[in-house]
Design a protein around this motif. Structure first.
Motif, PDB file in Angstrom:
ATOM      1  N   GLU A 151       0.855  -1.033   0.013  1.00 27.14           N
ATOM      2  CA  GLU A 151      -0.025  -0.057  -0.035  1.00 27.14           C
ATOM      3  C   GLU A 151       0.927   1.127   0.015  1.00 27.14           C
ATOM      4  OE1 GLU A 151      -3.366   1.992   2.863  1.00 27.14           O
ATOM      5  OE2 GLU A 151      -3.236  -0.092   2.771  1.00 27.14           O
ATOM      6  N   THR A 152       1.963   1.221   1.042  1.00 27.00           N
ATOM      7  CA  THR A 152       2.809   2.300   0.845  1.00 27.00           C
ATOM      8  C   THR A 152       3.478   2.650  -0.686  1.00 27.00           C
ATOM      9  OG1 THR A 152       3.620   1.935   3.277  1.00 27.00           O
ATOM     10  CG2 THR A 152       5.118   3.356   2.024  1.00 27.00           C
ATOM     11  N   ASP A 153       3.865   1.755  -1.395  1.00 32.20           N
ATOM     12  CA  ASP A 153       4.367   1.763  -2.588  1.00 32.20           C
ATOM     13  C   ASP A 153       3.325   2.484  -3.547  1.00 32.20           C
ATOM     14  OD1 ASP A 153       6.823   0.183  -2.042  1.00 32.20           O
ATOM     15  OD2 ASP A 153       5.870  -1.696  -2.745  1.00 32.20           O
ATOM     16  N   VAL A 154       2.261   1.934  -3.566  1.00 32.96           N
ATOM     17  CA  VAL A 154       1.198   2.529  -4.512  1.00 32.96           C
ATOM     18  C   VAL A 154       0.631   4.218  -3.770  1.00 32.96           C
ATOM     19  CG1 VAL A 154      -1.285   2.339  -5.277  1.00 32.96           C
ATOM     20  CG2 VAL A 154       0.035   0.361  -4.810  1.00 32.96           C
ATOM     21  N   ARG A 155       0.871   4.437  -2.643  1.00 26.67           N
ATOM     22  CA  ARG A 155       0.525   5.984  -2.253  1.00 26.67           C
ATOM     23  C   ARG A 155       1.801   6.736  -2.649  1.00 26.67           C
ATOM     24  NH1 ARG A 155      -3.793   5.989   1.051  1.00 26.67           N
ATOM     25  NH2 ARG A 155      -4.489   4.354   2.070  1.00 26.67           N
ATOM     26  N   THR A 156       2.615   6.060  -2.466  1.00 29.82           N
ATOM     27  CA  THR A 156       3.935   7.108  -2.976  1.00 29.82           C
ATOM     28  C   THR A 156       3.958   7.421  -4.187  1.00 29.82           C
ATOM     29  OG1 THR A 156       5.278   6.039  -1.092  1.00 29.82           O
ATOM     30  CG2 THR A 156       6.536   7.146  -3.136  1.00 29.82           C
ATOM     31  N   ALA A 157       3.495   6.439  -5.206  1.00 29.04           N
ATOM     32  CA  ALA A 157       3.521   6.568  -6.594  1.00 29.04           C
ATOM     33  C   ALA A 157       2.213   7.590  -6.891  1.00 29.04           C
ATOM     34  CB  ALA A 157       3.219   5.301  -7.400  1.00 29.04           C
ATOM     35  N   ALA A 158       1.219   7.358  -6.177  1.00 28.27           N
ATOM     36  CA  ALA A 158      -0.047   8.163  -6.267  1.00 28.27           C
ATOM     37  C   ALA A 158       0.563   9.797  -6.002  1.00 28.27           C
ATOM     38  CB  ALA A 158      -1.288   8.086  -5.548  1.00 28.27           C
ATOM     39  N   ARG A 159       1.253   9.884  -4.956  1.00 25.78           N
ATOM     40  CA  ARG A 159       1.748  11.256  -4.492  1.00 25.78           C
ATOM     41  C   ARG A 159       2.444  11.937  -5.668  1.00 25.78           C
ATOM     42  NH1 ARG A 159       2.912   8.559   0.998  1.00 25.78           N
ATOM     43  NH2 ARG A 159       0.861   8.723   1.960  1.00 25.78           N
ATOM     44  N   ALA A 160       3.285  10.841  -6.113  1.00 25.63           N
ATOM     45  CA  ALA A 160       4.279  11.510  -7.362  1.00 25.63           C
ATOM     46  C   ALA A 160       3.567  11.873  -8.554  1.00 25.63           C
ATOM     47  CB  ALA A 160       5.360  10.226  -7.602  1.00 25.63           C
ATOM     48  N   GLY A 161       2.136  11.450  -8.561  1.00 28.64           N
ATOM     49  CA  GLY A 161       1.506  11.795  -9.675  1.00 28.64           C
ATOM     50  C   GLY A 161       0.566  10.901 -10.711  1.00 28.64           C
ATOM     51  N   ALA A 162       1.115   9.603 -10.268  1.00 27.14           N
ATOM     52  CA  ALA A 162       0.079   8.504 -10.747  1.00 27.14           C
ATOM     53  C   ALA A 162      -1.300   8.554 -10.598  1.00 27.14           C
ATOM     54  CB  ALA A 162       0.834   7.318 -10.468  1.00 27.14           C
ATOM     55  N   ALA A 163      -2.238   8.502 -11.519  1.00 31.45           N
ATOM     56  CA  ALA A 163      -3.654   8.925 -11.526  1.00 31.45           C
ATOM     57  C   ALA A 163      -4.114   7.222 -11.623  1.00 31.45           C
ATOM     58  CB  ALA A 163      -4.177   9.769 -12.279  1.00 31.45           C
ATOM     59  N   GLN A 220      -6.634   1.376  -7.274  1.00 31.94           N
ATOM     60  CA  GLN A 220      -7.171   2.442  -7.675  1.00 31.94           C
ATOM     61  C   GLN A 220      -7.991   3.422  -6.642  1.00 31.94           C
ATOM     62  OE1 GLN A 220      -7.341   4.074 -11.114  1.00 31.94           O
ATOM     63  NE2 GLN A 220      -7.385   5.630  -9.740  1.00 31.94           N
ATOM     64  N   GLU A 221      -8.381   2.382  -5.721  1.00 31.14           N
ATOM     65  CA  GLU A 221      -9.096   2.978  -4.314  1.00 31.14           C
ATOM     66  C   GLU A 221      -8.130   3.856  -3.688  1.00 31.14           C
ATOM     67  OE1 GLU A 221     -11.188   0.437  -2.008  1.00 31.14           O
ATOM     68  OE2 GLU A 221     -12.051  -0.480  -3.470  1.00 31.14           O
ATOM     69  N   ILE A 222      -6.638   3.220  -3.532  1.00 30.33           N
ATOM     70  CA  ILE A 222      -5.656   3.983  -2.806  1.00 30.33           C
ATOM     71  C   ILE A 222      -5.268   5.272  -3.553  1.00 30.33           C
ATOM     72  CG2 ILE A 222      -3.118   3.587  -2.091  1.00 30.33           C
ATOM     73  CD1 ILE A 222      -3.842   0.752  -2.045  1.00 30.33           C
ATOM     74  N   ILE A 223      -5.191   5.250  -4.718  1.00 26.71           N
ATOM     75  CA  ILE A 223      -4.798   6.185  -5.553  1.00 26.71           C
ATOM     76  C   ILE A 223      -5.832   7.311  -5.490  1.00 26.71           C
ATOM     77  CG2 ILE A 223      -4.509   7.010  -7.974  1.00 26.71           C
ATOM     78  CD1 ILE A 223      -3.179   4.247  -8.449  1.00 26.71           C
ATOM     79  N   ASP A 224      -7.176   6.901  -5.377  1.00 27.15           N
ATOM     80  CA  ASP A 224      -8.141   8.063  -5.441  1.00 27.15           C
ATOM     81  C   ASP A 224      -8.177   8.802  -3.853  1.00 27.15           C
ATOM     82  OD1 ASP A 224      -8.923   7.271  -7.993  1.00 27.15           O
ATOM     83  OD2 ASP A 224     -10.711   6.204  -7.162  1.00 27.15           O
ATOM     84  N   GLU A 225      -7.811   7.716  -2.684  1.00 28.61           N
ATOM     85  CA  GLU A 225      -7.741   8.345  -1.413  1.00 28.61           C
ATOM     86  C   GLU A 225      -6.532   9.455  -1.565  1.00 28.61           C
ATOM     87  OE1 GLU A 225      -6.792   5.412   1.319  1.00 28.61           O
ATOM     88  OE2 GLU A 225      -8.880   4.365   0.896  1.00 28.61           O
TER      89      GLU A 225
END
Length: 64
Positions: A11-23, A46-51
């Motif tokens: 989850e941390t990996d995906v959150r970090t990528a989302a914070r870097a701009g991955a949609a 996708q839920e994690i990214i949306d959050e």
């Protein structure tokens, strides 16, 4: 928590990528030098990214 067993992404990996701009999960996975394998994780990713994007609406979108 594990998001993607195939790629061993957390989850941390995906959150970090989302914070870097991955949609999208595909964009997040690309940032993490992998790609979706079986696809079972895409909805959760996708839920994690949306959050993360809801927390930071100013995030710049990065295409896959």
């Amino acid at each position: 928590m594990i998001v993607c067993v195939c790629n061993r992404l957390t989850e941390t990996d995906v959150r970090t990528a989302a914070r870097a701009g991955a949609a999208t999960p595909e964009a997040a996975y690309a940032r993490l030098d992998c790609e979706p394998q079986c696809g079972c994780c895409l909805d959760y990713a996708q839920e994690i990214i949306d959050e993360e994007r809801a927390k930071r609406p100013h995030l710049r979108v990065v295409a896959a």
